[in-house]
Design an enzyme around this catalytic site. Structure first.
Site, PDB file in Angstrom:
ATOM      1  N   GLU B 265      -2.113   3.883  11.544  1.00  0.00           N
ATOM      2  CA  GLU B 265      -3.058   3.764  10.423  1.00  0.00           C
ATOM      3  C   GLU B 265      -2.201   3.519   9.193  1.00  0.00           C
ATOM      4  O   GLU B 265      -1.715   4.450   8.568  1.00  0.00           O
ATOM      5  CB  GLU B 265      -3.881   5.050  10.261  1.00  0.00           C
ATOM      6  CG  GLU B 265      -4.767   5.402  11.428  1.00  0.00           C
ATOM      7  CD  GLU B 265      -5.990   4.510  11.559  1.00  0.00           C
ATOM      8  OE1 GLU B 265      -6.325   3.778  10.594  1.00  0.00           O
ATOM      9  OE2 GLU B 265      -6.606   4.524  12.644  1.00  0.00           O
ATOM     10  N   CYS B 299      -6.158   5.341   1.667  1.00  0.00           N
ATOM     11  CA  CYS B 299      -5.828   4.053   2.271  1.00  0.00           C
ATOM     12  C   CYS B 299      -7.018   3.109   2.130  1.00  0.00           C
ATOM     13  O   CYS B 299      -6.865   1.898   2.133  1.00  0.00           O
ATOM     14  CB  CYS B 299      -5.411   4.209   3.725  1.00  0.00           C
ATOM     15  SG  CYS B 299      -6.487   5.274   4.662  1.00  0.00           S
TER      16      CYS B 299
END
Lengths: 507, 507, 507, 507
Positions: B265, B299
């Site tokens: 990720e 993110c």
């Protein structure tokens, strides 16, 4: 100049003595090196092929990129219908194509035909799949929100295949990739260019009949340089590579560096375990097919035979007896069980491997030599050796079987799992407690875990592939198709409020 | 010596002024460097932590390996019940843990509590999942053969998390990994060790109450050196890494070289597109949450705002107005919308980023400066800039929003897709033809594709993750659990014949 | 007036000496007949209950209809959280509720507690499910069309349960129905009203704590008249009925006539087959649990024991020996294996059954008599009888086991399948060829097909239910939830053209 | 005596002037009544058929029972290959078969061909499905236990189809039933025996070519008496019935009484809602196809048109204009949009229906009369009427459209849901909040819920069927196949202990 008489069938599947090796933007061309395709049974030239140059590649990829915009917008069931037609076109040429596989690769005819049948099966399977590439609607915790998981095409899928399955592996990948909406770029093995061309002709014909851009399926004959172009090409979202662990690792590194996806089918080193209660006759037949079939050049070939001490000698005796009767010869001839290795280099490799085996304490029980001939024939070989010998941890690509003895199931599983590779494995037993332990958390660590059948000969309905150094990819059936698509988690707010997940208040 | 008054709640979740940072074989220890955890709001020490040494690591992994044999044999629903108890234990400490997240990470309290709530939600979800980790029985083409797809535990899953979600990301991974039968090795971010310890305490307590080895959950405070040990450790089958694309790529390379699996990720660079027909008020609120929430350190933070030319100025005016009213301050204080950046280095990075932006033609519309204080506070910033400026392709981890103008949907999608990252994206419109184009093959290339909601704030039921430089992993819901298991395709022959697939005859 | 000392725990789960039996619109009431709940161990009154009148019913259904509009709009994960709280509330009262089940129904305490545990397990399972009630997005053959399969709540689900599982069966239905968005209307068995009330109290408490309408869960104590009102009520989309095949058929007919849906769990008549290679000790223990557990009053109770001729006598001897040692007595007493039958009428029925058995040639090997006492105790009974005797085709609801001899697997399966019912079945063997034949197309025709375990004691993760006269419904795990929802196939055209399926041109 | 010239193509699909109407045990026969098949366009005899007698039926079922033992043991992918061949055989005769459908049923040629194409699509779909009839392996809470959900063939599936889709509905059922391992017994509509015979010939040819028993597909021409034999026959596990709600209810009752399964596709009464923002041109074209296509004799025919008051008159004006231009005539003639009703009785029924409509206040806006001719032609008809008129709740099987006005979405949905039937429905709008409300819990209560497309013309990939009086069955795609199989929940204990679920201790 035409073909030798026994090769005349080649002209019926679109091959000539010299063939352009690239199907680029719907046109056959080739401006790279000229290579000869050799018959492994006699090392005579079958025909010549002009491989891809960098220019061929670049032109092909440009057209393919354009075509991908068209292909991905065609509804999936329409794409499925194209794949159905490909299957039908293959079915019409099944025997010729199977014959070509035997001729150029060297496997025996029933295996050659079986390999083509496998692509046909894949087409049929993919047609059904084209109406089942289902996304999900997932309950949202927020009112007036629709949460979905949507699958979209990747764009372009690169497929690099190996000589040992010169067309089936294309089928696993291309049938799925095509219904999933991606264009396919194929580089076949450098030593099986005729199969690459013949297969491409079939697919090209269907695209043309449907007035679709030929570039939807782009095909290159070529070597490592073309492979590298594919690995580096950021237009190719997914590279499906079949080959050795060593090369696969390099491909993966290159593809990852550009944040592309990889699907790897790498080296195997499969074992068969025979328990004390096994049906020995079934086991012996299975080992024969698994170790000698395709001259030991399948990734799922059984390379290690683990025998329970109580039946060790009797199984071994039967097996040695059977090995001695294996009919070696022209793979196209009826009754042959063992054809040649694929290349002269493979034969060299066999010779070298036997030397290493001996140097590490291996005892040749049967075979161990090459057979004097124009072709690449070697003897089917059984070796008694310790599971700890370093050579046992490697994949020797030929009909060499290492035999070992064990006392307990635990020990047998430990040996099975002790190699870097993790593709296939099999046990022969009738005891449920052993069967379910074998397929459970403490059992085989392979991607394929069989019971009372050989390590090879997978069906397309399941997912094919292996763990550890075998690369972790899964091809063919089950949900393998998901690897050929891009997943989006979509949430649509169709209300007028903005509730946040986890009950957060912001502002 | 105890805590400052306002930090006394820490002792109720097992923390002291100096804490051993490793939970190893069920025991708290730590023989590595001593580090101080700082409050981003004033850069004062909250407490000290003794990080892991190589010896701590090795001892922890040895115990974890042993524990994995026990854990993987426990039936999945029993493992689910342990995870249920973890969820209940977290629920009992929700407010304290949420407060700690705010204190140590710097996000505002509702976000801190929301993050802990997300792990609790994950626990509840995983409990249900523990009875649904279903394999398949697939029709075999061979009579008297049973073909199955079986899912087995991986063994050990390594989880390396980032400071911005110091505990939720652990929850995504650990809840699933645990019910799937793997032990978990966790390395939290070096700057959020107290959260790592507090979370681990909760989990450890549940394991102990159930007389299970503590090593099932092994936890290390530490930095890049411990991260590298994890990446290289072949006992760890899967490494789930959250962090930058650059570091992720290195981790992936290291793990691949030992043929391990990675779940990545990595960086995001999310855009919001506002069409001419959008609900502007909804859009403005969403952009505020997406760009300023967590001080722009998610993110999924919206870093690029694409406005249709017809509403460009009016949306921008409203947004600038809203930005000027954002309450900046102590994240634990009620009403604060923007807390500090996580570290002094982050503040430096912001300053540097603003310089680069200016040098590339960016025009600061609001904000752009740091705020003078002991803490790491900066102004929420809007920048008018060309989509082609190199800085726009990078992830600047702070509350900086790039605004761009577009004329057509096609153009907006091209800009959305023009960055290396592919995590999240959102469009504001009410037209179905745009909505479904946006989520379709020619739409957003991201893993998260939203409509009329922000780019951030995902629900756990869907799969979370992104494409391209974001790494391709998927965590939390949907079928993400499959990544935490090992798939075997098993075929059992229970007959006495040996039919081969694809109708092959051999011997 | 209070409870007898040993019944005082009842007040801790909300029961008094006289209890209103309807939970209607969030209020307890009851204006129908007053009935006494009897302890099957001594036929003394435990407490009284005022059953539902037609007015109670109508008022309850009206409120429930209104509440269904609210409940179905709550996002599924929010509904899941309510069910989680119900699970926690049950967990807090597990022992008391289990004790009540034993007291009022008559099953032994471990079974009483196990039954309550099963609802708790169902709650945990349903919570996870609340984020997984997934619809599908199916590839459309038409461009610019989105095809979806959407699952919506049914509205109201009626649940009519039986005395033998006075609360677990509610759990199977209500936990799923509630997360699926339907309100639940429950009618418990007329002879177990206290359990109905105590369970309802728990659920009502959770609804009230969450400020939700109590009418989401509407509960009636009552008899066949209330059952008929439910069957006829077109506001109730699905009627889940557990009981005899005879009554079930009538319910089905009534519901079908108003085009409602039925989910039927009807009579069983389960067999255990013991092959010549079976683990006899395991088989004997299993038969004991399956035939004597719950005093033979489970729908999955083993009523027929099919023994291979080679082990017939030895298994029978062991079993008779074990039967003679079964401790009969107060179900709440430690060590008791066999409690009373549920009612005096059941005892009568047992006596009558034994007479019929004898008249049809059955030979009583052990047991066969009632036990003189205040309660409804009978002896555990083994009968040697022909599989063709008519009585063998019926379900005699008590601890009576018919034993038969067979020679071949084929014969055993034929006997297994020769009864009208098709709920559960089990075989004891270690041979894979038998195991997989047994679970295959020519094997058992039941909904539950076990190997080396009893016919009863299902886990919630699988689907529970049976074929033929057992009614065909499936409850609890797997995809049973689909029965509690309404499926819509939705196609959205978001383009401006009107392409037709199957390539039709019209106009 | 041969066919008239224009019917000569019939001999190419195996038909003669007089045809035995039963395919029994692989042989064509017929000893029941002789019936004439009439051309609805002129009521002239096309050919004669000898229907089934009770003896034909009994002989057929006996052979079918025997054949089912063979068919169910053939591996599913092998069965899939047979279905693939059926698809190919149909594809080869597509135009002739389509022509026959038009000739005998009366629908226009594009619809006739489209109907045959739909079976071909079903075959392709079913082939893929034959490798995906997946069971599940479900985590067991007990160690050393394997829990599985296994799907086995039902045995024999009876399919009773209706005249309006004389072959597509067979395809939905038979393709799935066959790959699922059941034999099929088909009774086509009494008035379309030639289609029944021609279709059966194709399937019979494939079975014969593969040396399989013809009885795998058993086919009877006949009427209600044969239908009743099927309903009562306990050898037939599942009866799939397509027809009116009234007859369907009787079939269901009969089948339930013998505890068989039913799959019902009964009456429809579909509505199209046109919102104020709709694309009116798209809506008008869709209503035309939905209301006039197949002469209003589809179960999905649009019978009710709900127009928002703001566009009521303008849509109506356009529609009346279009209706006046509909070309009525020979369905085989190019350009015809409206062929005859299927029978003279249908025409009578139309006449009667118009009278009832008028008596209930309906105002004929266009059409309303029969057309003088030898055939069964009537005018396409639009009626302005109140949604409360009783006739609106019924299904008048012809091209009669009821038009109604509404003010709010809520009102429109209420009218949509106010009829007993629940098959199909459609809305025309571009607003997401309306679209998602329409497909959500408070939206349409039908099995098919469309947006911006007609109510008819479903794709095979989705599940087809409806709620309430439409019977609740689902055919064709999605997981409809599960209805054609028998589900077993299997638990195998492969250990030596006997742990019980829910942690129960017994003995």
């Amino acid at each position: 100049m035409g073909f030798a008489k026994e090769h005349r069938f080649l002209s019926e599947i679109g091959l000539g003595p010299r063939n352009p090796g690239c199907y680029v933007n719907g046109i056959w061309r080739g401006s790279g090196p000229v290579v000869a395709s050799l018959n492994p049974a006699d090392n005579q030239v079958i025909a010549e092929v002009v491989e891809a140059s960098v220019e061929d590649y670049e032109e092909g990829m440009k057209a393919c990129s354009d075509a991908s915009q068209i292909w991905m917008q065609l509804p999936a069931p329409k794409r499925g219908d194209i794949v159905r037609q490909i299957g039908d076109a293959l079915r019409a040429k099944l025997l010729h194509l199977g014959r070509l596989v035997s001729l150029e690769m060297g496997k025996i005819l029933p295996e050659g035909i079986g390999e083509v049948q496998e692509i046909i099966d894949m087409c049929d399977f993919a047609v059904g799949l084209s109406r089942q590439l289902n996304g999900s609607i997932i309950p949202s915790e927020r009112p007036n929100h629709l949460m979905m998981e949507v699958w979209n095409p990747l764009g372009i899928v690169g497929v690099i295949t190996s000589f040992n399955f010169p067309c089936a592996v294309l089928g696993w990948n291309a049938c799925i990739a095509l219904v999933c909406g991606s264009c396919v770029v194929w580089k076949g093995a450098p030593t099986t260019p005729l199969i690459t061309i013949a297969m491409t002709e079939i697919i090209a014909g269907v695209l043309e009949n449907n007035n679709l851009p030929g570039a939807i399926f782009t095909s290159f004959c070529g070597g490592a340089d073309i492979g590298q172009l594919i690995a580096r090409d950021s237009r190719i979202s997914l590279v499906s590579f079949t080959g050795s662990s060593k090369v696969g690792l390099m491909v993966q590194k290159t593809v990852n560096e550009r944040f592309g996806k990889c699907l790897l089918e790498l080296s195997g080193n499969s074992a068969i375990i025979v328990m004390d209660d096994a049906d020995v006759q079934l086991a012996v037949r299975s080992v024969l097919f698994a170790a000698v079939g395709t001259a030991g050049q399948r990734c799922t070939t059984c390379r290690r035979l683990l025998l329970h001490e109580s039946i060790y000698q009797s199984v071994l005796d039967q097996l040695v007896g059977v090995y001695k009767q294996v009919k070696i010869g022209d793979p196209l001839e009826k009754g042959t069980l063992l054809g040649p290795l694929h290349t002269a280099a493979s034969k060299e490799n066999f010779v070298h491997g036997i030397e290493v085996i001996k140097s590490q304490g291996g005892k040749i029980l049967v075979g161990g030599s090459v057979i004097k001939s124009e072709g690449n024939f070697v003897q089917p070989t059984i070796v008694e050796i310790s599971p700890d010998a370093p050579v046992v941890k490697e994949e020797l690509f030929g009909p060499v079987l290492y035999v070992m003895k064990f006392q307990t199931l635990k020990e047998a599983i430990e040996i099975n799992n002790s190699v870097p590779q993790g593709l296939s494995s099999s046990i022969f037993t009738h005891r449920p407690e052993i069967i379910f332990k074998w397929i459970g958390p403490l059992g085989s660590d392979c991607g394929i875990v069989n019971v009372n059948i050989p390590t090879n000969g997978a069906e397309i309905g399941g997912a094919f592939g292996g763990e550890k150094a075998t690369g972790g990819g899964r091809e063919a059936g089950s949900d393998s198709w998901k690897q050929y698509m891009r997943r989006s988690t979509c949430t649509i707010n169709y209300g007028s409020e903005l509730p946040l997940a986890q009950g957060i208040n912001f502002g």
